[in-house]
Design a protein around this motif. Structure first.
Motif, short mmCIF file in Angstrom:
data_model
loop_
_atom_site.label_atom_id
_atom_site.label_comp_id
_atom_site.label_asym_id
_atom_site.label_seq_id
_atom_site.Cartn_x
_atom_site.Cartn_y
_atom_site.Cartn_z
N PHE A 20 0.79 -1.23 0.00
CA PHE A 20 0.00 0.00 0.00
C PHE A 20 0.82 1.29 0.00
N PHE A 21 2.08 1.22 0.42
CA PHE A 21 2.86 2.46 0.57
C PHE A 21 4.12 2.50 -0.27
N ALA A 22 4.58 1.35 -0.76
CA ALA A 22 5.75 1.33 -1.63
C ALA A 22 5.41 2.00 -2.96
N PRO A 23 6.42 2.40 -3.72
CA PRO A 23 6.14 3.04 -5.02
C PRO A 23 5.24 2.16 -5.89
N PRO A 24 4.47 2.75 -6.77
CA PRO A 24 3.59 1.96 -7.64
C PRO A 24 4.38 1.01 -8.52
N ASP A 25 3.76 -0.10 -8.86
CA ASP A 25 4.46 -1.14 -9.62
C ASP A 25 3.99 -1.14 -11.07
N ASN A 26 4.95 -1.13 -11.97
CA ASN A 26 4.64 -1.34 -13.38
C ASN A 26 4.87 -2.82 -13.66
N TRP A 142 24.99 4.35 -8.68
CA TRP A 142 24.16 4.60 -7.50
C TRP A 142 23.02 5.57 -7.79
N ALA A 143 23.26 6.56 -8.63
CA ALA A 143 22.20 7.51 -8.96
C ALA A 143 21.03 6.80 -9.64
N ASP A 144 21.36 5.90 -10.55
CA ASP A 144 20.31 5.13 -11.23
C ASP A 144 19.58 4.21 -10.25
N PHE A 145 20.35 3.61 -9.33
CA PHE A 145 19.73 2.71 -8.35
C PHE A 145 18.76 3.47 -7.46
N VAL A 146 19.16 4.64 -6.97
CA VAL A 146 18.29 5.45 -6.12
C VAL A 146 17.02 5.84 -6.87
N GLN A 147 17.18 6.21 -8.14
CA GLN A 147 16.02 6.59 -8.94
C GLN A 147 15.06 5.42 -9.10
N GLN A 148 15.60 4.22 -9.33
CA GLN A 148 14.74 3.04 -9.46
C GLN A 148 14.14 2.64 -8.12
N TRP A 149 14.89 2.85 -7.05
CA TRP A 149 14.36 2.55 -5.71
C TRP A 149 13.16 3.43 -5.39
N GLN A 150 13.17 4.64 -5.91
CA GLN A 150 12.08 5.58 -5.65
C GLN A 150 10.87 5.36 -6.55
N THR A 151 11.06 4.66 -7.66
CA THR A 151 9.97 4.55 -8.64
C THR A 151 9.51 3.12 -8.90
N SER A 152 10.28 2.12 -8.51
CA SER A 152 9.93 0.72 -8.79
C SER A 152 9.62 -0.02 -7.50
N ARG A 153 8.42 -0.57 -7.41
CA ARG A 153 8.06 -1.33 -6.21
C ARG A 153 8.96 -2.55 -6.04
N PHE A 154 9.28 -3.22 -7.14
CA PHE A 154 10.12 -4.42 -7.07
C PHE A 154 11.48 -4.09 -6.45
N ILE A 155 12.16 -3.06 -6.98
CA ILE A 155 13.48 -2.68 -6.46
C ILE A 155 13.35 -2.17 -5.03
#
Length: 213
Positions: A20-26, A142-155
């Motif tokens: 319910f609170f993690a970033p939305p999942d594609n 790391w910049a890419d990882f942080v961006q994916q952590w913020q936008t991908s529920r899986f990551i």
């Protein structure tokens, strides 16, 4: 009872956050990423994500090396939780931690499967594999990882699962050390506070299990 309530609430909170609170999942993109990670089709994938994904496959072996032995004298079987951890990580292990009782003895003999889990060789092999993955991760962005952590529920959830597994291991460590007649507070904290490598070092050097009939 307090311990059971704490682990139960922790499990409920972790599940609620993930859904319910993690970033939305594609879902299509996540499914394709999981497929590529699982099949070794890693071209174009951040090495940090590749390493984390594979490390999440090492954690269940680390827990299995303790949980299957811990479960010998429990009222509930350990194998469903330890087995499910290979796909669900802490989501599967938290219910076991909530339901288990403190267990500082091992009754009976070790079968072939338990002998493998109790072997230092297993710990050494897991440590080598983790070290290789860690070195490989140094090539990551790391910049890419942080961006994916913020936008991908899986990551996002996979990263939190790593943190959760790191924090939960000490709850089993004390009993496992006692089962082996190894009571050393300084070593306990050394194994407990170093994420993943602490438990791996423990598995690589821990004394053989003391058995009681």
């Amino acid at each position: 009872m307090t311990r059971k309530i704490i682990f139960g609430l922790l499990w409920l909170g972790f599940v609620s956050y993930a859904f319910f609170f993690a970033p939305p999942d594609n879902f299509p993109e996540s499914l394709e990423l999981i497929k590529n990670l699982s099949t070794g089709n890693w071209q174009g994938i951040n090495p940090l994500i590749i390493s984390l994904f594979n490390i999440m496959g090492i954690w269940p072996f680390v827990y299995s090396a303790v949980v299957f032995l811990d479960g010998r004298n429990q009222k509930i079987p350990a194998w469903p939780f330890a087995s499910a951890a290979f796909g669900l990580g802490a989501f599967a292990l938290l219910p076991y931690l909530a339901l288990r009782e403190p267990n500082q003895i091992f009754i009976g003999e070790k079968n072939s499967f338990l002998k493998i889990l109790d072997s230092r060789i297993l710990g050494i092999l897991l440590t080598i594999g983790t070290a290789v993955l860690f070195i490989y991760s140094l090539q990551g962005d790391w910049a890419d990882f942080v961006q994916q952590w913020q936008t991908s529920r899986f990551i996002h959830v996979m990263s939190l699962d790593f943190v959760m597994l790191s924090l939960l291991f000490p709850t089993l460590l004390g009993d496992d050390m006692t089962r082996r007649g190894w009571q050393n507070n300084q070593l306990f904290w050394l194994f407990a506070i170093i994420p993943l490598f602490g438990p791996l070092i423990y598995l690589s050097i821990r004394p053989s299990l003391n058995t009681e009939n």
